[in-house]
Write a protein that holds these residues in place. Sequence first.
Motif, PDB file in Angstrom:
ATOM      1  N   GLN A  97     -15.631  41.771  12.551  1.00  8.75           N
ATOM      2  CA  GLN A  97     -15.482  41.612  13.995  1.00  8.75           C
ATOM      3  C   GLN A  97     -16.464  42.502  14.747  1.00  8.75           C
ATOM      4  N   ILE A  98     -16.659  43.719  14.271  1.00  8.50           N
ATOM      5  CA  ILE A  98     -17.583  44.644  14.930  1.00  8.50           C
ATOM      6  C   ILE A  98     -18.998  44.080  14.886  1.00  8.50           C
ATOM      7  N   ILE A  99     -19.404  43.562  13.749  1.00 11.03           N
ATOM      8  CA  ILE A  99     -20.744  42.998  13.629  1.00 11.03           C
ATOM      9  C   ILE A  99     -20.894  41.780  14.530  1.00 11.03           C
ATOM     10  N   ALA A 100     -19.845  40.962  14.634  1.00 15.88           N
ATOM     11  CA  ALA A 100     -19.895  39.802  15.526  1.00 15.88           C
ATOM     12  C   ALA A 100     -20.039  40.245  16.982  1.00 15.88           C
ATOM     13  N   ILE A 101     -19.344  41.303  17.368  1.00 18.32           N
ATOM     14  CA  ILE A 101     -19.443  41.828  18.736  1.00 18.32           C
ATOM     15  C   ILE A 101     -20.864  42.327  19.004  1.00 18.32           C
ATOM     16  N   LEU A 102     -21.439  43.040  18.040  1.00 16.20           N
ATOM     17  CA  LEU A 102     -22.805  43.536  18.201  1.00 16.20           C
ATOM     18  C   LEU A 102     -23.806  42.390  18.299  1.00 16.20           C
ATOM     19  N   LYS A 103     -23.581  41.325  17.543  1.00 16.32           N
ATOM     20  CA  LYS A 103     -24.489  40.176  17.605  1.00 16.32           C
ATOM     21  C   LYS A 103     -24.385  39.446  18.938  1.00 16.32           C
ATOM     22  N   GLN A 129     -24.040  40.890  21.808  1.00 16.52           N
ATOM     23  CA  GLN A 129     -24.899  41.647  22.715  1.00 16.52           C
ATOM     24  C   GLN A 129     -26.366  41.419  22.381  1.00 16.52           C
ATOM     25  N   GLU A 130     -26.690  41.322  21.096  1.00 23.05           N
ATOM     26  CA  GLU A 130     -28.068  41.079  20.698  1.00 23.05           C
ATOM     27  C   GLU A 130     -28.549  39.701  21.127  1.00 23.05           C
ATOM     28  N   ALA A 131     -27.617  38.750  21.264  1.00 20.21           N
ATOM     29  CA  ALA A 131     -27.964  37.386  21.657  1.00 20.21           C
ATOM     30  C   ALA A 131     -28.313  37.289  23.140  1.00 20.21           C
ATOM     31  N   GLY A 132     -28.076  38.353  23.889  1.00 17.84           N
ATOM     32  CA  GLY A 132     -28.482  38.336  25.291  1.00 17.84           C
ATOM     33  C   GLY A 132     -27.382  38.638  26.287  1.00 17.84           C
ATOM     34  N   MET A 133     -26.152  38.758  25.845  1.00 14.75           N
ATOM     35  CA  MET A 133     -25.062  39.067  26.758  1.00 14.75           C
ATOM     36  C   MET A 133     -25.146  40.542  27.154  1.00 14.75           C
ATOM     37  N   ALA A 134     -24.793  40.845  28.380  1.00 15.98           N
ATOM     38  CA  ALA A 134     -24.846  42.226  28.869  1.00 15.98           C
ATOM     39  C   ALA A 134     -23.834  43.082  28.117  1.00 15.98           C
ATOM     40  N   THR A 135     -24.220  44.331  27.886  1.00 18.86           N
ATOM     41  CA  THR A 135     -23.349  45.252  27.142  1.00 18.86           C
ATOM     42  C   THR A 135     -22.016  45.446  27.857  1.00 18.86           C
ATOM     43  N   ALA A 136     -22.058  45.610  29.163  1.00 20.58           N
ATOM     44  CA  ALA A 136     -20.821  45.805  29.928  1.00 20.58           C
ATOM     45  C   ALA A 136     -19.903  44.600  29.805  1.00 20.58           C
ATOM     46  N   GLU A 137     -20.477  43.406  29.806  1.00 21.47           N
ATOM     47  CA  GLU A 137     -19.687  42.183  29.675  1.00 21.47           C
ATOM     48  C   GLU A 137     -19.039  42.092  28.291  1.00 21.47           C
ATOM     49  N   VAL A 138     -19.788  42.425  27.267  1.00 25.45           N
ATOM     50  CA  VAL A 138     -19.247  42.393  25.901  1.00 25.45           C
ATOM     51  C   VAL A 138     -18.097  43.390  25.771  1.00 25.45           C
ATOM     52  N   CYS A 139     -18.291  44.585  26.313  1.00 21.55           N
ATOM     53  CA  CYS A 139     -17.238  45.611  26.239  1.00 21.55           C
ATOM     54  C   CYS A 139     -15.983  45.169  26.981  1.00 21.55           C
ATOM     55  N   ARG A 140     -16.162  44.572  28.155  1.00 22.54           N
ATOM     56  CA  ARG A 140     -15.017  44.130  28.943  1.00 22.54           C
ATOM     57  C   ARG A 140     -14.283  42.993  28.242  1.00 22.54           C
ATOM     58  N   ARG A 141     -15.027  42.051  27.658  1.00 22.03           N
ATOM     59  CA  ARG A 141     -14.409  40.913  26.967  1.00 22.03           C
ATOM     60  C   ARG A 141     -13.543  41.340  25.799  1.00 22.03           C
ATOM     61  N   HIS A 142     -13.988  42.362  25.082  1.00 20.30           N
ATOM     62  CA  HIS A 142     -13.282  42.770  23.869  1.00 20.30           C
ATOM     63  C   HIS A 142     -12.390  43.988  24.079  1.00 20.30           C
ATOM     64  N   ALA A 188     -18.867  53.674  25.089  1.00 19.54           N
ATOM     65  CA  ALA A 188     -19.102  54.703  24.078  1.00 19.54           C
ATOM     66  C   ALA A 188     -18.769  54.175  22.687  1.00 19.54           C
ATOM     67  N   THR A 189     -17.677  53.448  22.579  1.00 17.98           N
ATOM     68  CA  THR A 189     -17.299  52.844  21.308  1.00 17.98           C
ATOM     69  C   THR A 189     -18.354  51.843  20.868  1.00 17.98           C
ATOM     70  N   PHE A 190     -18.818  51.034  21.820  1.00 14.56           N
ATOM     71  CA  PHE A 190     -19.838  50.039  21.492  1.00 14.56           C
ATOM     72  C   PHE A 190     -21.090  50.702  20.936  1.00 14.56           C
TER      73      PHE A 190
END
Length: 88
Positions: A10-16, A18-31, A36-38
């Motif tokens: 799951q962590i690797i999927a979350i990182l991918k 963000q790498e695909a172009g989604m904003a870091t803040a958006e990824v953190c909020r979604r999950h 800091a954890t991200f």
Amino acid sequence: MKRSRFSEEQIIAILKEQEAGMATAEVCRRHGISSATFYKWKAKFGGLEVSEARRLRSLEEENARLKKLLAEAMLDNAVLKDLAPKKW
């Protein structure tokens, strides 16, 4: 140590995400994670595949086991050194 509610996969999927172009803040909020954890996850798992993450975890567990064995051996050695100079 507290167990994460996310698996390595799951962590690797979350990182991918963000790498695909989604904003870091958006990824953190979604999950529901902090930025800091991200970034901590990114430092540890960034660029890894799932199989590599599993291998990393198994190596960390083996390393912890070996450190424990070394500490026990050093303690036994120290006890023997304390007993050796004493006359019976």
